[in-house]
Design a protein around this motif. Sequence first.
Motif, PDB file in Angstrom:
ATOM      1  N   ILE A 106      -4.251  14.722  -9.427  1.00 37.63           N
ATOM      2  CA  ILE A 106      -4.016  13.275  -9.493  1.00 37.63           C
ATOM      3  C   ILE A 106      -2.661  12.948  -8.874  1.00 37.63           C
ATOM      4  CG2 ILE A 106      -3.630  11.310 -11.043  1.00 37.63           C
ATOM      5  CD1 ILE A 106      -5.625  12.759 -13.006  1.00 37.63           C
ATOM      6  N   ALA A 107      -1.640  13.712  -9.242  1.00 39.23           N
ATOM      7  CA  ALA A 107      -0.288  13.484  -8.708  1.00 39.23           C
ATOM      8  C   ALA A 107      -0.263  13.621  -7.194  1.00 39.23           C
ATOM      9  CB  ALA A 107       0.699  14.459  -9.351  1.00 39.23           C
ATOM     10  N   ALA A 108      -0.952  14.631  -6.660  1.00 43.82           N
ATOM     11  CA  ALA A 108      -0.979  14.837  -5.205  1.00 43.82           C
ATOM     12  C   ALA A 108      -1.615  13.644  -4.495  1.00 43.82           C
ATOM     13  CB  ALA A 108      -1.733  16.119  -4.871  1.00 43.82           C
ATOM     14  N   LEU A 109      -2.657  13.089  -5.084  1.00 41.24           N
ATOM     15  CA  LEU A 109      -3.321  11.937  -4.476  1.00 41.24           C
ATOM     16  C   LEU A 109      -2.448  10.682  -4.564  1.00 41.24           C
ATOM     17  CD1 LEU A 109      -6.935  12.700  -5.694  1.00 41.24           C
ATOM     18  CD2 LEU A 109      -6.162  12.656  -3.312  1.00 41.24           C
ATOM     19  N   ILE A 110      -1.822  10.459  -5.714  1.00 41.44           N
ATOM     20  CA  ILE A 110      -0.912   9.304  -5.820  1.00 41.44           C
ATOM     21  C   ILE A 110       0.199   9.427  -4.771  1.00 41.44           C
ATOM     22  CG2 ILE A 110       0.782   8.090  -7.260  1.00 41.44           C
ATOM     23  CD1 ILE A 110      -0.893   8.956  -9.720  1.00 41.44           C
ATOM     24  N   ASP A 111       0.775  10.626  -4.658  1.00 39.85           N
ATOM     25  CA  ASP A 111       1.867  10.832  -3.698  1.00 39.85           C
ATOM     26  C   ASP A 111       1.427  10.508  -2.280  1.00 39.85           C
ATOM     27  OD1 ASP A 111       3.563  11.591  -5.736  1.00 39.85           O
ATOM     28  OD2 ASP A 111       3.375  13.749  -5.348  1.00 39.85           O
TER      29      ASP A 111
ATOM     30  N   PRO B 101      -3.116   1.207  -0.974  1.00 40.12           N
ATOM     31  CA  PRO B 101      -3.049   0.550  -2.286  1.00 40.12           C
ATOM     32  C   PRO B 101      -3.396   1.493  -3.437  1.00 40.12           C
ATOM     33  CG  PRO B 101      -4.960  -0.209  -1.038  1.00 40.12           C
ATOM     34  CD  PRO B 101      -4.200   0.683  -0.129  1.00 40.12           C
ATOM     35  N   VAL B 102      -2.644   1.343  -4.527  1.00 39.41           N
ATOM     36  CA  VAL B 102      -2.880   2.134  -5.734  1.00 39.41           C
ATOM     37  C   VAL B 102      -3.094   1.183  -6.906  1.00 39.41           C
ATOM     38  CG1 VAL B 102      -1.982   3.905  -7.299  1.00 39.41           C
ATOM     39  CG2 VAL B 102      -1.401   3.991  -4.857  1.00 39.41           C
ATOM     40  N   VAL B 103      -4.147   1.444  -7.669  1.00 42.46           N
ATOM     41  CA  VAL B 103      -4.446   0.666  -8.867  1.00 42.46           C
ATOM     42  C   VAL B 103      -4.272   1.585 -10.070  1.00 42.46           C
ATOM     43  CG1 VAL B 103      -6.217  -0.633 -10.116  1.00 42.46           C
ATOM     44  CG2 VAL B 103      -6.135  -0.723  -7.596  1.00 42.46           C
ATOM     45  N   PHE B 104      -3.405   1.183 -10.989  1.00 42.36           N
ATOM     46  CA  PHE B 104      -3.221   1.924 -12.234  1.00 42.36           C
ATOM     47  C   PHE B 104      -3.977   1.180 -13.329  1.00 42.36           C
ATOM     48  CE2 PHE B 104       0.495   3.031  -9.678  1.00 42.36           C
ATOM     49  CZ  PHE B 104       0.465   4.413  -9.762  1.00 42.36           C
ATOM     50  N   VAL B 105      -4.892   1.890 -13.993  1.00 38.39           N
ATOM     51  CA  VAL B 105      -5.734   1.290 -15.029  1.00 38.39           C
ATOM     52  C   VAL B 105      -5.298   1.854 -16.377  1.00 38.39           C
ATOM     53  CG1 VAL B 105      -8.081   0.944 -15.855  1.00 38.39           C
ATOM     54  CG2 VAL B 105      -7.644   1.137 -13.385  1.00 38.39           C
ATOM     55  N   ARG B 106      -5.099   0.963 -17.341  1.00 41.99           N
ATOM     56  CA  ARG B 106      -4.692   1.383 -18.682  1.00 41.99           C
ATOM     57  C   ARG B 106      -5.713   0.887 -19.698  1.00 41.99           C
ATOM     58  NH1 ARG B 106       0.365  -1.309 -20.078  1.00 41.99           N
ATOM     59  NH2 ARG B 106      -0.935  -2.801 -21.186  1.00 41.99           N
ATOM     60  N   HIS B 107      -6.146   1.810 -20.556  1.00 42.96           N
ATOM     61  CA  HIS B 107      -7.093   1.443 -21.610  1.00 42.96           C
ATOM     62  C   HIS B 107      -6.317   0.977 -22.838  1.00 42.96           C
ATOM     63  CE1 HIS B 107     -11.182   1.475 -23.278  1.00 42.96           C
ATOM     64  NE2 HIS B 107     -10.565   1.684 -24.422  1.00 42.96           N
TER      65      HIS B 107
ATOM     66  N   LYS C 124       0.945   8.797 -18.913  1.00 40.17           N
ATOM     67  CA  LYS C 124       1.618  10.094 -18.910  1.00 40.17           C
ATOM     68  C   LYS C 124       2.831   9.995 -17.986  1.00 40.17           C
ATOM     69  CE  LYS C 124      -2.388  12.939 -20.053  1.00 40.17           C
ATOM     70  NZ  LYS C 124      -3.031  14.250 -19.857  1.00 40.17           N
ATOM     71  N   ASP C 125       3.847  10.791 -18.273  1.00 35.88           N
ATOM     72  CA  ASP C 125       5.125  10.679 -17.558  1.00 35.88           C
ATOM     73  C   ASP C 125       4.967  10.783 -16.048  1.00 35.88           C
ATOM     74  OD1 ASP C 125       6.427  10.316 -19.962  1.00 35.88           O
ATOM     75  OD2 ASP C 125       7.075  12.408 -20.128  1.00 35.88           O
TER      76      ASP C 125
ATOM     77  N   ARG D 253       5.810   7.480 -11.080  1.00 38.52           N
ATOM     78  CA  ARG D 253       5.381   7.135  -9.724  1.00 38.52           C
ATOM     79  C   ARG D 253       5.089   5.642  -9.551  1.00 38.52           C
ATOM     80  NH1 ARG D 253       4.295  12.473 -10.375  1.00 38.52           N
ATOM     81  NH2 ARG D 253       4.249  13.764  -8.475  1.00 38.52           N
ATOM     82  N   ARG D 254       4.884   4.945 -10.642  1.00 37.10           N
ATOM     83  CA  ARG D 254       4.555   3.519 -10.532  1.00 37.10           C
ATOM     84  C   ARG D 254       5.673   2.762  -9.828  1.00 37.10           C
ATOM     85  NH1 ARG D 254       3.531   0.801 -15.632  1.00 37.10           N
ATOM     86  NH2 ARG D 254       2.808  -0.865 -14.278  1.00 37.10           N
ATOM     87  N   GLY D 255       5.274   1.880  -8.893  1.00 34.63           N
ATOM     88  CA  GLY D 255       6.251   1.064  -8.187  1.00 34.63           C
ATOM     89  C   GLY D 255       6.989   1.775  -7.079  1.00 34.63           C
TER      90      GLY D 255
END
Length: 195
Positions: free
Chosen positions: A35-40, A48-54, A73-74, A79-81
């Motif tokens: 997941i981290a590698a893909l966000i990076d 574009p990145v969408v962060f979804v929170r339940h 998670k940390d 990585r957000r923003g």
Amino acid sequence: MEIAENAALVVVDVQKGFEYEFWGRRNNPDAEENIAALIDLWQETGRPVVFVRHDSVQEGSPLRPGTEGNDFKDFVEERRGKGGGPELLVRKSVNSAFYGEPSLDVWLKGARIGEVVIVGIQTNMCNETTARMGGNLGYDVVFPLDAMHTFDLAGPFGWSATAEELTRATAVSLHGGRFARVVTTEDVLKGAAAG
């Protein structure tokens, strides 16, 4: 495979509450690294990145707002923003990220995004539901199976399934039913570099 230059990475429910024993045994210990590698990569390439929170409304849930378990998670929060492209936070209380606030569908269509890559937690729950709805709504859904995880689960009639069995069932249903292209993180990383 190629990943579109404006494909959205949808990071589903990567929250601290899923680290609690409440959920039981999980699979795929490499999920967070993938997941981290893909966000990076998405952030480096301005995608574009969408962060979804339940935000759970169920009593006793480790994902309830106002609890530490509701936090990302940390490695996600850090990585957000940080990316060069657009970013969105979607809050939801059901399985599908398409039933959250603000509307993921409206945001994607407004940005003329036709391809989504879904990662996160849990494979057979919120990820699968979001992928099915995305497919129904006409999006090209990419589902890197090793960038997510799930947990063993008890069902009806005394049946139960391991996290690995649930992952396989999700992959077969989504891919075989043409809701999504089920691939690996490496496939997506290479495809995004080529896109």
